[in-house]
Design an enzyme around this catalytic site. Sequence first.
Site, PDB file in Angstrom:
ATOM      1  CB  ALA A  87     120.077 119.276  35.211  1.00  4.29           C
ATOM      2  CE1 TYR A  89     125.250 109.937  32.317  1.00  8.13           C
ATOM      3  CE2 TYR A  89     124.223 110.938  30.389  1.00  8.13           C
ATOM      4  CZ  TYR A  89     125.012 109.954  30.954  1.00  8.13           C
ATOM      5  OH  TYR A  89     125.568 108.993  30.153  1.00  8.13           O
ATOM      6  CB  SER A 135     122.013 106.946  22.269  1.00  9.39           C
ATOM      7  OG  SER A 135     121.629 107.917  23.155  1.00  9.39           O
ATOM      8  CE  LYS A 171     115.303 111.327  24.217  1.00 10.18           C
ATOM      9  NZ  LYS A 171     115.323 110.625  25.481  1.00 10.18           N
ATOM     10  NE  ARG A 192     119.713 102.394  25.175  1.00 12.19           N
ATOM     11  CZ  ARG A 192     119.775 103.709  25.348  1.00 12.19           C
ATOM     12  NH1 ARG A 192     119.535 104.508  24.324  1.00 12.19           N
ATOM     13  NH2 ARG A 192     120.039 104.239  26.512  1.00 12.19           N
ATOM     14  CE  LYS A 367     116.650 115.103  27.279  1.00 10.80           C
ATOM     15  NZ  LYS A 367     117.967 114.687  27.731  1.00 10.80           N
TER      16      LYS A 367
HETATM   17  S1  IVH Z   1     114.099 106.851  18.195  1.00  8.89           S
HETATM   18  C1  IVH Z   1     117.951 105.237  16.329  1.00  8.89           C
HETATM   19  N1  IVH Z   1     111.950 107.913  19.232  1.00  8.89           N
HETATM   20  O1  IVH Z   1     115.316 107.914  23.731  1.00  8.89           O
HETATM   21  C2  IVH Z   1     117.129 106.008  17.267  1.00  8.89           C
HETATM   22  N2  IVH Z   1     113.656 107.164  20.728  1.00  8.89           N
HETATM   23  O2  IVH Z   1     117.895 109.119  23.909  1.00  8.89           O
HETATM   24  C3  IVH Z   1     116.094 105.179  17.908  1.00  8.89           C
HETATM   25  N3  IVH Z   1     113.081 107.444  23.093  1.00  8.89           N
HETATM   26  O3  IVH Z   1     117.128 104.981  23.159  1.00  8.89           O
HETATM   27  C4  IVH Z   1     115.349 105.906  18.942  1.00  8.89           C
HETATM   28  N4  IVH Z   1     111.087 108.307  22.787  1.00  8.89           N
HETATM   29  O4  IVH Z   1     114.884 104.833  24.460  1.00  8.89           O
HETATM   30  C5  IVH Z   1     113.145 107.359  19.495  1.00  8.89           C
HETATM   31  N5  IVH Z   1     109.968 108.823  20.011  1.00  8.89           N
HETATM   32  C6  IVH Z   1     111.156 108.276  20.253  1.00  8.89           C
HETATM   33  C7  IVH Z   1     111.627 108.080  21.568  1.00  8.89           C
HETATM   34  C8  IVH Z   1     112.890 107.531  21.762  1.00  8.89           C
HETATM   35  C9  IVH Z   1     111.971 107.917  23.694  1.00  8.89           C
HETATM   36  C10 IVH Z   1     114.275 106.973  23.827  1.00  8.89           C
HETATM   37  C11 IVH Z   1     114.854 105.684  23.333  1.00  8.89           C
HETATM   38  C12 IVH Z   1     116.239 105.996  22.910  1.00  8.89           C
HETATM   39  C13 IVH Z   1     116.528 107.203  23.734  1.00  8.89           C
HETATM   40  C14 IVH Z   1     117.624 108.032  23.145  1.00  8.89           C
END
Ligand code: IVH
Length: 397
Positions: A87, A89, A135, A171, A192, A367
């Site tokens: 939060a 961040y 990201s 996510k 990454r 989120k």
């Molecule tokens: S897509 C170009 N899908 O969230 C975008 N990311 O905040 C590629 N993450 O770096 C990422 N679950 O580490 C994608 N279902 C999901 C995800 C996901 C977790 C993470 C990932 C990314 C970060 C971005």
Amino acid sequence: RNPGASSARAGQGSGGGPPGRHMPSGRRAAGAIALTPRNSEIGMDLQCAVADLTPQQAVEELARLAAAMEAADRAYHQDDAPAISDADYDALKARNAAIEARFPELKRPDSPSDKVGAAPSDGFAKVRHAIPMLSLENAFDAADVADFDTRIRRFLNLGPDEPLAFTAEPKIDGLSLSLRYERGALVQAATRGDGETGENVTANARTVADIPERLDGAPELLEVRGEVYMSHADFAGLNARQTAAGARTFANPRNAAAGSLRQLDPAITAARPLRFFAYAWGALSAPLGATQWEAIRHLAALGLPTNPLMRRCEHLAEMLDQYRAIEAQRATLGYDIDGVVYKLDRLDLQARLGFRSATPRWALAHKFSAQRASTRLIDIDIQVGRTGALSPVARLL
Ligand code: IVH
């Protein structure tokens, strides 16, 4: 970025739209940074609304924010030991984006809005990603998601009622990993890092049972991207073993996963119960499908683990339904998730939309609000800092 009091940050996004425009987290744009001891400690001005800042104050605060976020990124991504909560961040990021939106000309060349993660750590060989690992932009409520849909329609010249499908999936709160398969064989795995250059963790990734060594029928070149994570049960077991061995315990499953994958000795990673979900791809010698949905189905058919909660949504209302459905299952999934990711389904349209410096225009991370839990306050200790500053610290049951 991970829910809960002792949590780490999760998921990074640009924190706002292009300068000068309404940012997705606009309802917080003019707001002050969360009044937490942590953010006052790092010298943030808690009082001044962005609208009242002078250019000189803005320059100074942008510099402080850049330094604070860089330190937080290093602690989180390089040391696997978060220094501030999710939060806090997110509040720094939103404040930074709001100041940049008001003073676009003062945006720093090293703006945190344009950054992904942190530079790779020196202990590992470096891998330059053939395609950057980006990201995601963050959204915090339904209005932010509606803005996202509207922006994409505007970009594509589509009316509000024309069909436009998205996928919606959890996510995962872990760390992202890129797996490179050549002629079906796993040849490289990389974290990454800062998005351009990651850490070579191939030997460690080979010890993860969910990550296949071989894929039958895969394109000649296939880079699979996804998240390494640890289940709640495995996290509890690992911490119990660490305690018994007198070793350090981990703050949460995300840190345990990151700390376990980023080991210089693969034998240590092998003893850690890591898992993997594939949700994206990098370089490819042949397309995986015409849509996000088909591409992920293709990865699943090749034997990669994909998340069973991914759905294809025909319109905004269905996306928000799927968000609520996933949120309702959050506490019983057995692993940490911190939101829902929406991705425009048609890959040709994704290509037309393209990318900003650190995030794709065709995806959004919606989120969850922090999870709540109750405990009892046993006592309040007053700690005396080096400078004589007094900090009240809660002792919880
Ligand atoms: S897509 C170009 N899908 O969230 C975008 N990311 O905040 C590629 N993450 O770096 C990422 N679950 O580490 C994608 N279902 C999901 C995800 C996901 C977790 C993470 C990932 C990314 C970060 C971005």
